[in-house]
Design a protein around this motif. Structure first.
Motif, PDB file in Angstrom:
ATOM      1  N   ALA A   1       0.832  -1.207   0.000  1.00 23.75           N
ATOM      2  CA  ALA A   1       0.000   0.000   0.000  1.00 23.75           C
ATOM      3  C   ALA A   1       0.866   1.257   0.000  1.00 23.75           C
ATOM      4  CB  ALA A   1      -0.924  -0.006   1.222  1.00 23.75           C
ATOM      5  N   TRP A   2       1.925   1.276   0.831  1.00 24.20           N
ATOM      6  CA  TRP A   2       2.756   2.475   0.883  1.00 24.20           C
ATOM      7  C   TRP A   2       3.550   2.675  -0.400  1.00 24.20           C
ATOM      8  CZ3 TRP A   2       3.522   7.109   2.111  1.00 24.20           C
ATOM      9  CH2 TRP A   2       4.770   7.702   1.875  1.00 24.20           C
ATOM     10  N   TRP A   3       4.226   1.631  -0.859  1.00 21.31           N
ATOM     11  CA  TRP A   3       5.116   1.827  -1.996  1.00 21.31           C
ATOM     12  C   TRP A   3       4.363   1.989  -3.317  1.00 21.31           C
ATOM     13  CZ3 TRP A   3       9.434   3.810  -0.955  1.00 21.31           C
ATOM     14  CH2 TRP A   3      10.103   3.496   0.226  1.00 21.31           C
ATOM     15  N   MET A   4       3.162   1.450  -3.415  1.00 19.37           N
ATOM     16  CA  MET A   4       2.347   1.745  -4.594  1.00 19.37           C
ATOM     17  C   MET A   4       1.829   3.183  -4.531  1.00 19.37           C
ATOM     18  SD  MET A   4       2.444  -0.678  -6.773  1.00 19.37           S
ATOM     19  CE  MET A   4       1.079  -0.250  -7.855  1.00 19.37           C
ATOM     20  N   THR A   5       1.598   3.683  -3.319  1.00 17.30           N
ATOM     21  CA  THR A   5       1.245   5.102  -3.174  1.00 17.30           C
ATOM     22  C   THR A   5       2.405   5.978  -3.627  1.00 17.30           C
ATOM     23  OG1 THR A   5      -0.238   4.627  -1.312  1.00 17.30           O
ATOM     24  CG2 THR A   5       0.543   6.895  -1.537  1.00 17.30           C
ATOM     25  N   TYR A   6       3.594   5.648  -3.177  1.00 16.26           N
ATOM     26  CA  TYR A   6       4.807   6.371  -3.596  1.00 16.26           C
ATOM     27  C   TYR A   6       4.941   6.360  -5.121  1.00 16.26           C
ATOM     28  CZ  TYR A   6       9.871   7.317  -3.901  1.00 16.26           C
ATOM     29  OH  TYR A   6      11.123   7.832  -4.206  1.00 16.26           O
ATOM     30  N   MET A   7       4.743   5.187  -5.732  1.00 18.90           N
ATOM     31  CA  MET A   7       4.834   5.063  -7.185  1.00 18.90           C
ATOM     32  C   MET A   7       3.809   5.958  -7.875  1.00 18.90           C
ATOM     33  SD  MET A   7       7.065   2.630  -8.402  1.00 18.90           S
ATOM     34  CE  MET A   7       6.254   1.994  -9.859  1.00 18.90           C
ATOM     35  N   CYS A   8       2.577   5.937  -7.381  1.00 18.23           N
ATOM     36  CA  CYS A   8       1.503   6.701  -8.032  1.00 18.23           C
ATOM     37  C   CYS A   8       1.714   8.205  -7.921  1.00 18.23           C
ATOM     38  CB  CYS A   8       0.147   6.322  -7.428  1.00 18.23           C
ATOM     39  SG  CYS A   8      -0.554   4.829  -8.136  1.00 18.23           S
ATOM     40  N   VAL A   9       2.194   8.648  -6.768  1.00 16.76           N
ATOM     41  CA  VAL A   9       2.446  10.083  -6.591  1.00 16.76           C
ATOM     42  C   VAL A   9       3.514  10.553  -7.580  1.00 16.76           C
ATOM     43  CG1 VAL A   9       3.370  11.813  -5.004  1.00 16.76           C
ATOM     44  CG2 VAL A   9       1.693  10.146  -4.199  1.00 16.76           C
ATOM     45  N   LEU A  10       4.599   9.783  -7.706  1.00 12.51           N
ATOM     46  CA  LEU A  10       5.637  10.155  -8.664  1.00 12.51           C
ATOM     47  C   LEU A  10       5.115  10.059 -10.099  1.00 12.51           C
ATOM     48  CD1 LEU A  10       9.010   8.670  -7.331  1.00 12.51           C
ATOM     49  CD2 LEU A  10       7.884  10.834  -6.797  1.00 12.51           C
ATOM     50  N   GLN A  11       4.332   9.017 -10.394  1.00 11.95           N
ATOM     51  CA  GLN A  11       3.835   8.841 -11.756  1.00 11.95           C
ATOM     52  C   GLN A  11       2.934   9.987 -12.176  1.00 11.95           C
ATOM     53  OE1 GLN A  11       5.059   6.391 -13.544  1.00 11.95           O
ATOM     54  NE2 GLN A  11       4.022   7.117 -15.385  1.00 11.95           N
ATOM     55  N   SER A  12       2.120  10.476 -11.261  1.00  8.13           N
ATOM     56  CA  SER A  12       1.233  11.591 -11.606  1.00  8.13           C
ATOM     57  C   SER A  12       2.043  12.850 -11.911  1.00  8.13           C
ATOM     58  CB  SER A  12       0.244  11.850 -10.462  1.00  8.13           C
ATOM     59  OG  SER A  12       0.902  12.327  -9.299  1.00  8.13           O
ATOM     60  N   SER A  13       3.201  13.001 -11.279  1.00  4.95           N
ATOM     61  CA  SER A  13       4.074  14.136 -11.581  1.00  4.95           C
ATOM     62  C   SER A  13       4.802  13.939 -12.907  1.00  4.95           C
ATOM     63  CB  SER A  13       5.088  14.340 -10.456  1.00  4.95           C
ATOM     64  OG  SER A  13       4.459  14.726  -9.260  1.00  4.95           O
ATOM     65  N   ILE A  14       5.196  12.705 -13.184  1.00  2.00           N
ATOM     66  CA  ILE A  14       5.920  12.418 -14.430  1.00  2.00           C
ATOM     67  C   ILE A  14       5.049  12.700 -15.641  1.00  2.00           C
ATOM     68  CG2 ILE A  14       6.928  10.550 -15.818  1.00  2.00           C
ATOM     69  CD1 ILE A  14       7.811   9.291 -13.093  1.00  2.00           C
TER      70      ILE A  14
ATOM     71  N   ASN B   1       4.280  16.319 -15.951  1.00  2.00           N
ATOM     72  CA  ASN B   1       5.476  17.156 -16.012  1.00  2.00           C
ATOM     73  C   ASN B   1       5.434  18.272 -14.973  1.00  2.00           C
ATOM     74  OD1 ASN B   1       8.022  17.493 -17.242  1.00  2.00           O
ATOM     75  ND2 ASN B   1       7.280  19.188 -18.489  1.00  2.00           N
ATOM     76  N   THR B   2       5.086  17.900 -13.749  1.00  2.00           N
ATOM     77  CA  THR B   2       4.990  18.854 -12.649  1.00  2.00           C
ATOM     78  C   THR B   2       5.851  18.369 -11.489  1.00  2.00           C
ATOM     79  OG1 THR B   2       3.012  17.715 -11.844  1.00  2.00           O
ATOM     80  CG2 THR B   2       2.674  19.646 -13.245  1.00  2.00           C
ATOM     81  N   ALA B   3       6.135  19.265 -10.567  1.00  3.22           N
ATOM     82  CA  ALA B   3       6.975  18.926  -9.418  1.00  3.22           C
ATOM     83  C   ALA B   3       6.243  17.959  -8.495  1.00  3.22           C
ATOM     84  CB  ALA B   3       7.350  20.191  -8.662  1.00  3.22           C
ATOM     85  N   PRO B   4       6.921  16.936  -7.990  1.00  4.74           N
ATOM     86  CA  PRO B   4       6.279  15.988  -7.077  1.00  4.74           C
ATOM     87  C   PRO B   4       6.043  16.609  -5.707  1.00  4.74           C
ATOM     88  CG  PRO B   4       8.609  15.487  -7.278  1.00  4.74           C
ATOM     89  CD  PRO B   4       8.330  16.592  -8.265  1.00  4.74           C
ATOM     90  N   ILE B   5       5.070  16.069  -4.996  1.00  6.77           N
ATOM     91  CA  ILE B   5       4.750  16.588  -3.666  1.00  6.77           C
ATOM     92  C   ILE B   5       5.401  15.732  -2.577  1.00  6.77           C
ATOM     93  CG2 ILE B   5       2.585  17.610  -4.413  1.00  6.77           C
ATOM     94  CD1 ILE B   5       1.164  15.164  -3.246  1.00  6.77           C
ATOM     95  N   ILE B   6       6.378  14.945  -2.956  1.00  3.75           N
ATOM     96  CA  ILE B   6       7.036  14.045  -2.025  1.00  3.75           C
ATOM     97  C   ILE B   6       8.518  13.986  -2.389  1.00  3.75           C
ATOM     98  CG2 ILE B   6       6.746  11.939  -3.404  1.00  3.75           C
ATOM     99  CD1 ILE B   6       6.007  10.468  -0.830  1.00  3.75           C
TER     100      ILE B   6
END
Length: 556
Positions: A235-248, A251-256
């Motif tokens: 749950a945590w690491w898929m959250t981490y993946m999704c947050v970065l993917q939404s930034s990728i 093309n916006t700055a990540p919030i983490i």
């Protein structure tokens, strides 16, 4: 503001996605007219995939979603044949956030056994059903965080607690408090791939991150004997993946923080081994860092600044990518039961995704050096610029080698000068040409690797029996295409090289024409993957159409 205007304002244009203007929920969805039938014929009824129990939904999740997006721990029992209920016969109504979010994805998948699945009315019906499930999932998340006193006695609400869960968990090894987080992750990809809404994609990922950190998933230490440890880690690491993917993709700055080592949560495992997950998370970190690097490079170039200070970042990132590509993550894990077979498929899928992300990251690094970011698509895709049309003269001075052409470096070329752009203080023309040619070749090899990797991703296998005809594989779409931008990166490179060499293709000897055929085959593999995704996810049809149009223009 009308509902239609409000919906339109919420769809962020870009990323090469087709925004789905969902007006069906307001009653304005119209299906194509149905041709009158004879007296003894029946009108075709639009169909969408439903299931008659949570167990059926969970089984379908492991068939269609888990191999690409493993938010849940391994299955507890062997998988059964997929058995969707079509039409209006299903009376079961999923009610938990995760069962509703999974239903939204599954509703988009056509049932190939139905002769009506290809009808336009069925496609629109699937879209409408999926959006209904997505909205109900969000409502269910809100309900599960409700405080009764907020309605009946607000003065007591601040000293009260949310409603206690009065249902059984969707998965026996996943605690109920994780289900809303997992639902938000699934809905984040739904908003991207089906509706083309980057704003909502980021919102859902951000909501999941907030909920995960609220229960300290990012700080969870490995606890011996905790039956929920694997579920919490995923749950945590898929959250981490999704947050970065939404930034990728936006093309916006990540919030983490883009560094998984900042968080103490243990990595997920597959049969106790974490190498596959470690490789996947490392590739996600690198593609995010390369996206940030590309943004800085473009900003510097647009301002007419000096790019030399960026050299160290370029060289460091390129070395990291090469190191990860060289690591053999093929885990020798023994699977002793049918229950483990889905995790065996998952290993291959995650390793393939890691390769796709790493090669895409390398293209991002070298793309400007190789092609000066000349646009070839008519719409903006990911971080690729758009142009209404392109002129062949743009490609005449690009050094785009074919795959069997070798580029020799000039003597005494220091590695640290590799990246300097043509506008820097370099007087050595051969050095400039060398750098452009090497970058083009690196992009080419990575693009071909991406096309092969997309071809290697597993297909859903809805029938678990031994006699299942393997020729039927590929008739159903893969799901959760969060990394579709990697396909666009690879397509861009292959198309650029094809267009560069288009004018002189008739004069090439047989060997070089054969090399061009390799490029065309690479593009066809990527197109096949995008077509497969677009079979269920409508927003990706925009990417598919752009690649196909450019591919047709690039053919001699």
């Amino acid at each position: 503001m009308s509902l239609k205007a409000f919906v339109e304002s919420m769809i962020f244009p870009g990323a090469g996605l087709n925004g789905i203007d969902d007006n069906s929920r307001s009653g304005s969805c119209t299906y194509p007219p149905i041709t009158p039938l004879s007296e003894h014929e029946e009108y075709p009824v639009p169909t969408a995939r439903n299931y008659d129990s949570d167990e059926g939904l969970l089984n379908a999740y492991y068939i269609f979603i888990h191999p690409y997006f493993p938010v849940l721990p391994p299955p507890k029992s062997p998988l059964q044949d997929d058995n969707p209920i079509m039409g209006t016969k299903c009376t079961f109504q999923p009610s938990s956030p995760i069962s509703l979010a999974i239903s939204a994805i599954l509703a988009l998948i056509p049932c190939t056994t139905s002769p009506l699945s290809d009808l336009e009315s069925s496609r629109l019906f699937r879209r409408d059903q999926a959006q209904l499930f997505a909205e109900l999932a969000m409502e269910s998340i809100e309900i599960e965080s409700e405080v009764l006193q907020s309605t009946s006695c607000p003065a007591e609400a601040l000293s009260s607690s949310p409603l206690a869960f009065q249902r059984r968990p969707f998965h026996p090894d996943a605690p109920i408090e994780l289900e809303s987080i997992l639902a938000l992750l699934i809905l984040s990809i739904y908003e991207y791939a089906q509706r083309g809404n980057l704003t909502k994609m980021r919102n859902r990922a951000s909501q999941a991150l907030d909920a995960a950190m609220r229960i300290s998933l990012h700080e969870t230490s490995s606890s011996v004997g905790d039956p929920f440890q694997e579920s919490k880690s995923r749950a945590w690491w898929m959250t981490y993946m999704c947050v970065l993917q939404s930034s990728i993709v936006s093309n916006t700055a990540p919030i983490i923080e883009v560094n998984r080592h900042c968080f103490s949560a243990p990595l997920p495992t597959i049969n106790g081994d974490s190498a596959t997950w470690r490789a996947l998370l490392g590739s996600q970190d690198l593609i995010m860092k390369c996206t940030q690097y590309t943004t800085s490079l473009k900003r510097t170039l647009d301002a007419g600044g000096n790019t030399i200070p960026l050299e160290s970042s370029f060289l460091m990132l390129d070395a990291e990518i090469q190191n990860l590509l060289a690591i053999n993550v093929n885990s020798e894990i023994l699977f002793e039961s049918d229950v483990d077979s889905i995790e065996a498929v998952l290993i291959g899928s995650l390793q393939t995704q890691s390769q796709i992300k790493l090669h895409s990251a390398r293209i991002k690094l070298h793309r400007y050096q190789a092609f000066r970011d000349i646009p070839i698509f008519t719409k903006r895709h990911c971080d690729l610029k758009a142009s209404p049309n392109y002129a062949p003269s743009q490609f005449t001075d690009l050094l785009c080698p074919l795959i069997d052409q070798q580029v020799q470096p000039p003597r005494n070329t220091p590695d640290s000068s590799f990246f300097r752009s043509p506008t820097s203080q370099s007087s050595n023309e051969s050095e400039r040409e060398y750098k452009h040619s090497v970058s083009a070749r690196i992009c080419l090899l990575s693009a071909l690797a991406i096309s092969k990797a997309f071809n290697d991703l597993p297909f859903p296998c809805p029938m678990q029996s031994d006699h299942f005809d393997l020729q039927n594989l590929g008739t159903l779409p893969r799901t959760m295409p969060a990394f579709a931008c990697c396909a666009m990166q690879g397509s861009y490179v292959l198309l650029m090289i094809c267009l560069k060499n288009q004018e002189n293709s008739q004069s090439y000897d047989a060997e070089l024409r054969s090399s061009l055929d390799v490029l065309y085959s690479g593009l066809e593999r990527i197109l096949h993957a995008l077509d497969n995704y677009s079979f269920a996810f409508e927003a990706l049809q925009g990417m598919t159409n752009q690649v196909r149009d450019c591919f047709e223009a690039a053919k001699p």
